[in-house]
Write a protein that holds these residues in place. Structure first.
Motif, PDB file in Angstrom:
ATOM      1  N   UNK A   1      52.676 -34.898  32.687  1.00 54.03           N
ATOM      2  CA  UNK A   1      53.349 -33.632  33.007  1.00 54.03           C
ATOM      3  C   UNK A   1      54.459 -33.335  32.009  1.00 54.03           C
ATOM      4  N   UNK A   2      55.204 -34.353  31.599  1.00 54.27           N
ATOM      5  CA  UNK A   2      56.302 -34.149  30.642  1.00 54.27           C
ATOM      6  C   UNK A   2      55.768 -33.738  29.271  1.00 54.27           C
ATOM      7  N   UNK A   3      54.708 -34.391  28.843  1.00 55.54           N
ATOM      8  CA  UNK A   3      54.093 -34.027  27.563  1.00 55.54           C
ATOM      9  C   UNK A   3      53.534 -32.613  27.618  1.00 55.54           C
ATOM     10  N   UNK A   4      52.874 -32.272  28.722  1.00 56.32           N
ATOM     11  CA  UNK A   4      52.296 -30.942  28.875  1.00 56.32           C
ATOM     12  C   UNK A   4      53.372 -29.867  28.815  1.00 56.32           C
ATOM     13  N   UNK A   5      54.530 -30.131  29.428  1.00 61.07           N
ATOM     14  CA  UNK A   5      55.632 -29.166  29.386  1.00 61.07           C
ATOM     15  C   UNK A   5      56.155 -28.989  27.966  1.00 61.07           C
ATOM     16  N   UNK A   6      56.293 -30.085  27.230  1.00 63.40           N
ATOM     17  CA  UNK A   6      56.778 -29.996  25.843  1.00 63.40           C
ATOM     18  C   UNK A   6      55.823 -29.160  24.995  1.00 63.40           C
ATOM     19  N   UNK A   7      54.540 -29.422  25.119  1.00 67.23           N
ATOM     20  CA  UNK A   7      53.543 -28.649  24.351  1.00 67.23           C
ATOM     21  C   UNK A   7      53.569 -27.181  24.751  1.00 67.23           C
ATOM     22  N   UNK A   8      53.735 -26.910  26.031  1.00 64.69           N
ATOM     23  CA  UNK A   8      53.798 -25.530  26.529  1.00 64.69           C
ATOM     24  C   UNK A   8      54.992 -24.801  25.918  1.00 64.69           C
ATOM     25  N   UNK A   9      56.156 -25.429  25.948  1.00 56.83           N
ATOM     26  CA  UNK A   9      57.366 -24.779  25.441  1.00 56.83           C
ATOM     27  C   UNK A   9      57.297 -24.553  23.942  1.00 56.83           C
ATOM     28  N   UNK A  10      56.791 -25.532  23.210  1.00 53.17           N
ATOM     29  CA  UNK A  10      56.675 -25.376  21.754  1.00 53.17           C
ATOM     30  C   UNK A  10      55.711 -24.236  21.415  1.00 53.17           C
ATOM     31  N   UNK A  11      54.663 -24.077  22.203  1.00 49.75           N
ATOM     32  CA  UNK A  11      53.664 -23.034  21.933  1.00 49.75           C
ATOM     33  C   UNK A  11      54.143 -21.645  22.331  1.00 49.75           C
ATOM     34  N   UNK A  12      54.795 -21.533  23.486  1.00 49.01           N
ATOM     35  CA  UNK A  12      55.071 -20.208  24.044  1.00 49.01           C
ATOM     36  C   UNK A  12      56.525 -19.753  23.937  1.00 49.01           C
ATOM     37  N   UNK A  13      57.422 -20.563  23.377  1.00 50.28           N
ATOM     38  CA  UNK A  13      58.832 -20.174  23.345  1.00 50.28           C
ATOM     39  C   UNK A  13      59.075 -18.880  22.572  1.00 50.28           C
ATOM     40  N   UNK A  14      58.206 -18.579  21.584  1.00 47.05           N
ATOM     41  CA  UNK A  14      58.310 -17.318  20.843  1.00 47.05           C
ATOM     42  C   UNK A  14      57.207 -16.345  21.268  1.00 47.05           C
ATOM     43  N   UNK A  15      56.066 -16.894  21.633  1.00 46.80           N
ATOM     44  CA  UNK A  15      54.887 -16.078  21.910  1.00 46.80           C
ATOM     45  C   UNK A  15      54.992 -15.337  23.237  1.00 46.80           C
ATOM     46  N   UNK A  16      55.587 -15.973  24.244  1.00 52.09           N
ATOM     47  CA  UNK A  16      55.690 -15.371  25.566  1.00 52.09           C
ATOM     48  C   UNK A  16      57.144 -15.002  25.829  1.00 52.09           C
ATOM     49  N   UNK A  17      57.422 -13.712  25.830  1.00 56.73           N
ATOM     50  CA  UNK A  17      58.789 -13.249  26.073  1.00 56.73           C
ATOM     51  C   UNK A  17      58.742 -11.855  26.684  1.00 56.73           C
ATOM     52  N   UNK A  18      59.868 -11.417  27.194  1.00 55.09           N
ATOM     53  CA  UNK A  18      59.874 -10.118  27.876  1.00 55.09           C
ATOM     54  C   UNK A  18      59.624  -8.999  26.875  1.00 55.09           C
ATOM     55  N   UNK A  19      58.929  -7.966  27.318  1.00 50.36           N
ATOM     56  CA  UNK A  19      58.600  -6.817  26.477  1.00 50.36           C
ATOM     57  C   UNK A  19      59.730  -5.805  26.585  1.00 50.36           C
ATOM     58  N   UNK A  20      60.302  -5.430  25.452  1.00 50.50           N
ATOM     59  CA  UNK A  20      61.439  -4.502  25.461  1.00 50.50           C
ATOM     60  C   UNK A  20      61.055  -3.136  26.001  1.00 50.50           C
ATOM     61  N   UNK A  21      59.794  -2.733  25.805  1.00 58.63           N
ATOM     62  CA  UNK A  21      59.360  -1.402  26.243  1.00 58.63           C
ATOM     63  C   UNK A  21      58.869  -1.402  27.689  1.00 58.63           C
ATOM     64  N   UNK A  22      58.790  -2.566  28.297  1.00 59.83           N
ATOM     65  CA  UNK A  22      58.261  -2.689  29.654  1.00 59.83           C
ATOM     66  C   UNK A  22      59.420  -2.624  30.650  1.00 59.83           C
ATOM     67  N   UNK A  23      59.430  -1.587  31.534  1.00 59.23           N
ATOM     68  CA  UNK A  23      60.546  -1.478  32.487  1.00 59.23           C
ATOM     69  C   UNK A  23      60.658  -2.703  33.393  1.00 59.23           C
ATOM     70  N   UNK A  24      59.519  -3.282  33.765  1.00 58.93           N
ATOM     71  CA  UNK A  24      59.525  -4.512  34.560  1.00 58.93           C
ATOM     72  C   UNK A  24      59.392  -5.685  33.597  1.00 58.93           C
ATOM     73  N   UNK A  25      60.525  -6.189  33.126  1.00 58.91           N
ATOM     74  CA  UNK A  25      60.488  -7.191  32.057  1.00 58.91           C
ATOM     75  C   UNK A  25      59.956  -8.539  32.527  1.00 58.91           C
TER      76      UNK A  25
END
Length: 433
Positions: free
Chosen positions: A318-342
């Motif tokens: 679980x700890x390894x999976x979380x590290x890989x998840x964060x490294x992959x999505x820390x830039x890729x998954x973020x709130x959309x500035x144009x989306x009212x429901x961020x």
């Protein structure tokens, strides 16, 4: 005059401070009578205490439990030290009909007795006669100061009698009051006895010290000089200390210090870790109880570095999976500035993932990113259930597995755009149309 003053102080104070001299030694004692201390005396402890007293062996609370009690905390685990040898304890417990469990520690003097549904871990006083930086060969003793002398830090080297008397040979209580973390005697000698003590020093510094950078220069010099010894310590032992350190106070400073003292390469962290990113993430997340890997993930540049860390530290799946998840999505998954429901990009991601732990991972991602408002919203959010199934489509005449899968995905997209509000009939109406 001094004796009269000491006697007068005992009469006036509920906590008694005495300075007692024994030949060349000096110990500082006090009488502890706090509610936390008194709460330890269960039927089990009273039974153990009576048994040791009957056989005329000394029994005292040792180590971390003493530190916690002096800090006003009730310790979660209580360890005991005694002048009785393991054989003497075994004979005593057997005669009293007390069950003993877990004999793995007997080699190092530890016997665990079970009484009134409680376990009591009692260790014979000992000295380390030979060490290799990882393991020690011990010799039993009846000298309390010698046992205290082999311990790592002054704040961990105290004993507490069952009558509340504190036995402090190396000014551990004074260091605790002054929020100082020091090795017992020579820092270099203590470290060379067990190199893991470097990380234990950092961990306790995070628990005790008020200021982030109040180390004694000679301590840091000894750590840097002997840091390579960590290479011989097992990854599992390193990870136990490291993850406790990372969620304590001053974690960003201590991790930066690990890089300043050139220790990272020996403990599974990337040699050129992104320290500034880590400091930013810690600042973002520290108030929201981040998992250890959430902070450490900021140091990694790539998934390959996470894999190398896992090879060294043997972290959980679980700890390894979380590290890989964060490294992959820390830039890729973020709130959309144009989306009212961020929050919606994150909830959509959770819906599409369909994995049980995705929501907790996204919460750690929001901590990493410093999205406090979105984190609060997501913690209140419950994953809605997609109302349409393959069975519903078959009843409408769609029989191809491929077509069912494609249709479900189209309906899921429509459902997401409705903010998960459309019910089954509304979604199926699209098929009819």
């Amino acid at each position: 005059v001094l004796l009269l003053a000491q006697m007068w102080s005992r009469l006036l104070s509920p906590r008694v401070f005495v300075r007692a001299a024994f030949h060349w030694r000096t110990i500082y004692t006090m009488q502890l009578k706090t509610s936390e201390f008194k709460s330890l005396f269960t039927d089990g402890l009273n039974g153990i205490a009576e048994l040791f007293e009957k056989h005329q062996y000394e029994l005292r609370i040792a180590g971390g439990a003493v530190r916690d009690l002096l800090s006003g905390k009730r310790p979660e685990d209580v360890d005991f030290a005694t002048t009785a040898t393991p054989e003497e304890m075994k004979h005593m417990f057997q005669c009293a009909g007390i069950r003993m469990i877990n004999n793995k520690g007997e080699k190092h003097g530890t016997i665990t007795a079970r009484l009134h549904n409680e376990n009591f871990e009692v260790t014979t006083l000992r000295v380390d006669v030979q060490t290799d930086g990882r393991h020690a060969e011990v010799e039993f003793t009846t000298d309390w100061q010698k046992d205290a002398e082999r311990r790592d830090l002054t704040i961990n080297s105290m004993f507490l009698g069952l009558d509340g008397t504190l036995y402090d040979y190396f000014k551990g209580y004074e260091d605790l009051k002054n929020r100082k973390v020091r090795f017992v005697g020579s820092a270099e000698q203590r470290i060379q006895e067990d190199y893991l003590r470097i990380l234990r020093y950092f961990r306790f510094y995070g628990r005790v010290a008020l200021e982030p950078d109040d180390h004694e220069p000679e301590t840091l010099a000894a750590i840097k000089e002997n840091g390579c010894g960590l290479a011989a310590i097992s990854g599992e032992r390193i990870w136990v200390e490291l993850k406790k350190m990372v969620v304590g106070n001053h974690a960003a400073h201590l991790l930066e210090l690990i890089y300043t003292l050139e220790l990272a390469q020996y403990i599974g962290l990337p040699p050129d870790g992104t320290v500034e990113e880590m400091k930013r993430v810690w600042q973002n997340a520290k108030e929201h109880s981040p998992k250890p890997m959430t902070i450490l993930a900021a140091l990694f540049h790539s998934p390959e570095e996470v894999e190398k860390m896992d090879l060294r530290l043997k972290v959980s799946k679980e700890e390894k999976s979380l590290a890989l998840f964060l490294v992959k999505y820390r830039r890729e998954l973020c709130k959309c500035k144009d989306e009212p429901d961020s929050l919606k990009p994150f909830t959509d991601f959770i819906i599409d993932s369909r994995e049980l732990d995705t929501q907790s991972k996204v919460c750690e991602l929001l901590k990493y990113q410093g999205e406090k408002k979105l984190l609060a919203e997501l913690l209140k959010w419950s994953i809605p259930r997609f109302p349409v199934s393959g069975h519903d489509l078959r009843r409408m005449g769609i029989t191809s597995g491929k077509e069912i899968g494609a249709t479900l995905q189209k309906l899921r997209d429509i459902w997401k755009k409705s903010h998960y509000q459309m019910d089954k009939d509304e979604l199926l109406s699209y098929i009819k149309a």
